[in-house]
Motif scaffolding. Sequence first.
Motif, mmCIF file in Angstrom:
data_model
loop_
_atom_site.group_PDB
_atom_site.id
_atom_site.type_symbol
_atom_site.label_atom_id
_atom_site.label_comp_id
_atom_site.label_asym_id
_atom_site.label_seq_id
_atom_site.Cartn_x
_atom_site.Cartn_y
_atom_site.Cartn_z
ATOM 1 N N HIS A 96 26.775 62.188 69.944
ATOM 2 C CA HIS A 96 26.594 61.368 68.749
ATOM 3 C C HIS A 96 26.304 62.279 67.555
ATOM 4 O O HIS A 96 25.681 63.332 67.697
ATOM 5 N N MET A 100 20.633 58.506 68.984
ATOM 6 C CA MET A 100 20.366 57.085 69.195
ATOM 7 C C MET A 100 19.016 56.963 69.913
ATOM 8 O O MET A 100 18.888 57.341 71.075
ATOM 9 N N SER A 102 15.613 55.085 71.512
ATOM 10 C CA SER A 102 15.184 53.871 72.185
ATOM 11 C C SER A 102 14.157 53.184 71.299
ATOM 12 O O SER A 102 13.879 53.650 70.184
ATOM 13 N N ALA A 143 24.224 48.990 74.539
ATOM 14 C CA ALA A 143 24.256 49.668 73.250
ATOM 15 C C ALA A 143 25.514 50.519 73.116
ATOM 16 O O ALA A 143 25.865 51.275 74.016
ATOM 17 N N ASN A 145 27.938 52.909 70.181
ATOM 18 C CA ASN A 145 27.995 53.623 68.905
ATOM 19 C C ASN A 145 29.455 53.745 68.479
ATOM 20 O O ASN A 145 30.282 54.316 69.200
ATOM 21 N N ARG A 159 25.228 54.689 74.629
ATOM 22 C CA ARG A 159 24.077 55.459 74.150
ATOM 23 C C ARG A 159 23.815 56.684 75.011
ATOM 24 O O ARG A 159 23.465 57.740 74.516
ATOM 25 N N GLY A 162 20.880 59.326 74.449
ATOM 26 C CA GLY A 162 20.509 59.336 73.045
ATOM 27 C C GLY A 162 21.227 60.403 72.246
ATOM 28 O O GLY A 162 21.479 60.232 71.058
ATOM 29 N N GLY A 165 26.795 60.383 75.005
ATOM 30 C CA GLY A 165 27.163 59.150 75.709
ATOM 31 C C GLY A 165 28.527 59.265 76.339
ATOM 32 O O GLY A 165 29.133 60.338 76.385
ATOM 33 N N ARG A 194 26.231 51.031 64.828
ATOM 34 C CA ARG A 194 25.681 50.795 66.160
ATOM 35 C C ARG A 194 25.375 49.323 66.393
ATOM 36 O O ARG A 194 25.022 48.591 65.468
#
Length: 765
Positions: A96, A100, A102, A143, A145, A159, A162, A165, A194
């Motif tokens: 990412h 991302m 939590s 989730a 992105n 995700r 974080g 992914g 997102r």
Amino acid sequence: MAYSWQDRGVSSEPEETQPIPADADRERYGVLVDLIQKYRAAYYNDDAPLASDAEFDVLYTELETLEALHPELITNDSPTQTVGGEASVAFAAVDHLARMYSLEDVFSLEELEAWLRKAEASVQKQHGLAPKWLTELKIDGLAVNLLYRDGVLVRAATRGDGFTGEDITHNVATIKDIPQRLHGTGFPAEVEIRGEVFIASKDFAELNEKMVAAGKAPFANPRNSAAGSLRQKDPAETAKRPLSMYVHGIGAREGLETTSQSETYAQLMEWGMPTSPYFKVLDTLEEVLEFIAHYGEHRHDLIHEIDGIVVKVDDFATQRALGNTSRVPRWAVAYKYPPEEVHTKLLDIRVNVGRTGRVTPYAVMEPVKVAGSTVEMATLHNQDVVKAKGVLIGDVVVLRKAGDVIPEIVGPVVALRTGDEYEFVMPTHCPSCGTELAPAKEGDIDIRCPNAKSCPVQLTERVAHLAGRGGFDIEALGYEAAAALTNGAGPDPAEHDGVIAPSGPGVITSEAQIFQLAESYPDPALREALAGVTVWREIRAKGAGTGKFQLVPYFYTKATAKKPSVPSKTTEKLFKELDKAMSQPLWRVLVALSIRHVGPTASRALATRYGTMDAIRTALKTEDAREQLANVDGVGAIIADALIEWFAVDWHLEIVDAWAAAGVVMADAVDESTPRTLEGLTIVVTGTLPNFSRDEAKEAIITRGGKASGSVSKNTSYVVAGENAGTKLDKAESLGLKVLDEEGFARLLAEGPAVEESSTENLGE
């Protein structure tokens, strides 16, 4: 298999006088880390949760308590320092642009009120104004992105952890709600949008009706169905599922001029992005509580399933000022509704036998729908739990569940008893092999089957375990394949309450033989044996079980008048996977051996310390073996005893020797080019370093022989302090420890303790 744990209190001692963790606490910490990581992987990566939300939350809270008591145990890969799952090997891993995070969870209105008041006080102190709260529903979905470049969707990813992914771009492209090109103008050259992919409640009901009409089993719940749909290898299959998406945030946003979350939602709507109708910007705590109460009463009247409410500071500048911890933002919180409860009838209590011989009772109930899925089984942990809950077979019981797979029996509805109910009696002999059951040692609550070597079910469990994600990661060797390899088909389940019981022996009689299969696969005798393996499968009609079973071949196709029986594609894949598994790293081999208490955390520690299986076996033969092993960071006395006990058994050593003889690599490659400049040093990294992430700094320390610690003590050799170092730097200075900036850290890595300490002069001023 069920797990049990004990509650612990939190010490109020100041940090300077916190106790050194006892072996029991150190060992419990390792067990908790392994369990939580396993449960996260099952939830985020496999879409098949192994524990309820409530059970997971109890474990997670216990881990936080231990870390509060003993901060020196905390490492960068602790579940409290990381987010979600990790990228699956089935899809390409993608990074990412912006992390991302939590969300911090709270489970009572009192906790929520305390969180909001603390955040409000912090905002007022910095800005002199009370924050506005964007309050919205927490969608029970997956989730995702979305990365748009020049307004065009170029990538979609889960995700993951974080940072990284799974690339699911082709599957997401089939979702009609998501535009392939943003509408209008004014979007940045590169923007991450997102949100949550879900299946609407109405669409989920219709999907299951179609599944049943086609003679297929219905899906369990919308969340897992949506997640599984996005992980289809063929996007055409994903396109058949009624997936929807609501977006709720922005990641990388350079060039985007919106100043608040609510303003961003309006902008996203102008670009054609699907946004939730269920959000409000509220001014006070009382309004937030009213919002929560309203949707608590109407949660089943909504477009989609929810599992709580999210409250965010609306203003972006305030969000930036509040910042983030290593895992969660300080400007947002998720309130989770209490678990839902229903009544159902307890039809029976049965037991299963795990890979270490533990015998666990579980409840069989009349199927009941709760929190979006149909439930008919629940764990009861052990005989003491059954007695403590006071449930009788035949009772109407209270079943609690919170949108997950594994539920909990709360207790009986005594007023509805008829007199026909009766007590559960824990068996005295193993239901698999008939051996008398007993505790492993005096004082144990759990009872076990001591016939570890020959018990059919224990063998099946161990083979399934060694092939799991934490072990050799053999994709085509799941539980049913393990059962087919290790046991005969057994009696007709229709004559035994639908229970599929093993009847050994099978193609293999020990896990020692598992890798010999790959070598022997061309052998006609083995192929003949595999062709004769059958399993019981329930006959289904319109998606429902009929209670009738038939024997079908497992490893070979069923012969027809036109085609002979041949190895199935799954069987061919199994033997290719066995070949690949032989080169797995040492820590996976250790996990695969099913040594009690030895999970991924302890296995990684042992592999790092010793490097080879031979070195571990040599260490076990020394006079001070227990002390030597217990002193390995991440191991401790309990695991040391378990290792010594396991390697003292002849048939256990036969497994290790057989795997080695078959070609399993039991030694990790060592990069000799990296100098061991930090041997014997304990180093704490705090704050932000421009050229090292936390993980990179930790890896740099470990590969040079040092210990990367998460807390400062008098035993710390160096503290590396970056920007916003905080209390760890203060404590280091109060203890008179050597403090380095990033330049000094780089020299320490290269040269060792002969580093110039002049690099510390300006720190802390």
